[in-house]
Scaffold this active site. Structure first.
Site, short mmCIF file in Angstrom:
data_model
loop_
_atom_site.label_atom_id
_atom_site.label_comp_id
_atom_site.label_asym_id
_atom_site.label_seq_id
_atom_site.Cartn_x
_atom_site.Cartn_y
_atom_site.Cartn_z
CB SER A 64 -0.94 -0.09 1.18
OG SER A 64 -1.37 1.48 1.35
CB THR B 139 -8.22 -1.29 1.01
OG1 THR B 139 -8.27 -1.67 -0.44
CG2 THR B 139 -7.18 -2.04 1.83
CE LYS C 75 -12.24 -0.26 -0.81
NZ LYS C 75 -12.20 0.41 -2.06
CG ASP D 255 -13.22 3.88 -3.05
OD1 ASP D 255 -11.89 4.14 -2.69
OD2 ASP D 255 -13.62 2.71 -2.56
#
Ligand code: NDP
Length: 274
Positions: free
Chosen positions: A13, A59, A63, A99
């Protein structure tokens, strides 16, 4: 203050890099860390976060799962069916989805141009669902194609109930003559960089190709699209803008000079994977 990114495998990440840089340079006494866990640990993890975290991001693959453990979900996150940002309001966990905002802002000045245009959307997972909704909001005509066709059919059927007739359909084969193609599959993502979501023959004449993937920055698919003459957009700006939107919800905003510095550091780090 502590912020976290929750997920299962997070070692690649890039979020801690730019989030910590933003916080540090702004003089906010806070840190942003990775928090990996297995599904059976979720109850303990959320109890810990309720007590310790000012906010957190979520993530894959949590979610949807996280929605069981939080107290309130905004109508937008509920409609998208996924939460990627949580604000801890004095022990009350409120779930948002940033998002969509990340995707739209990464398109720059394209959104108004998409009205009435044909867009081929590849994938039928969480990212595809959120992107389909944004594209439909822009007035695009969306064709969804997915490796597992039934999932594309299910997603299209669900969204057909929310948007005007004929705006969205599932297609068993990718179609030619699209204005834009969006890759919302994992095909081409590290370590499977040789994969293509569809054959490069479908790229002929396409004006814009967007790939959600940011590791590598230029996927094989994007490289082929560039070769075919399309404008290409990688997934890094989407990551960046959803992260900025999360910080905003946590009460942290940053001046432009600082944003530029953090964005440049992020793009430099991401380009090391190319
Ligand atoms: P999901 O696991 O929910 O969905 C994965 C999708 O990819 C499914 O449609 C799956 O098809 C398809 N797929 C996986 N492997 C292949 C393959 N080899 N060939 C063709 N199709 C494949 O994941 P998400 O929707 O959350 O994420 C999708 C992509 O978007 C990932 O690469 C992720 O990193 C990226 N992403 C980027 C973000 C950003 O900020 N830039 C934010 C969120 C996601 P099937 O149904 O047949 O299994």
């Amino acid at each position: 203050m502590h912020y976290f990114l929750l997920g299962r495998k997070l070692s690649h990440s890039l979020s801690p890099l730019f989030q910590n840089l933003l916080l540090k340079q702004r003089g906010i006494l806070a840190d942003y860390s990775l928090l990996e866990f297995e599904p059976e640990q979720a109850a303990d993890v959320f109890a810990h976060l309720r007590a310790q975290a000012a906010g957190f991001n979520i993530t894959v693959p949590y979610k949807q799962l996280c929605m069981e453990y939080i107290d309130e979900i905004t109508p937008l996150a509920a409609a998208v069916g996924a939460v990627n940002t949580v604000v801890n309001d004095k022990g009350r966990l409120v779930g948002y989805n940033t998002d969509g905002q990340g995707f739209l802002r990464s398109l720059g000045n394209l959104p108004p141009i998409l009205k009435g245009k044909n867009v081929l959307l590849l994938g039928a997972g969480g990212a595809a669902r959120m992107i389909a909704m944004q594209l439909l909001e822009c007035g695009a005509r969306v064709k969804i194609h997915n490796r597992t066709f039934e999932k594309a059919e299910d997603l299209a059927a669900e969204l057909q109930k929310l948007f005007p007739q004929g705006m969205i359909q599932a297609v068993e084969q990718p179609q030619q003559g699209m204005f834009m193609i969006v890759n919302a599959t994992s095909a081409g993502m590290y370590p499977h960089m040789e994969e293509m979501p569809i054959d490069d023959g479908y790229l002929c004449g396409v004006k814009v190709v967007f790939d959600c993937i940011y590791n590598p920055l230029k996927t094989r698919f994007l490289a082929a699209a560039e070769q075919a003459g399309a404008q290409i957009i990688d997934g890094l700006d989407m990551l960046w803008y959803q992260g900025l939107a999360a910080q905003h919800l946590w009460g942290n905003d940053f001046p432009e000079t600082l944003r530029t510095e953090a964005y440049t550091a992020l793009r430099m780090e991401a380009s090391k994977n190319d």
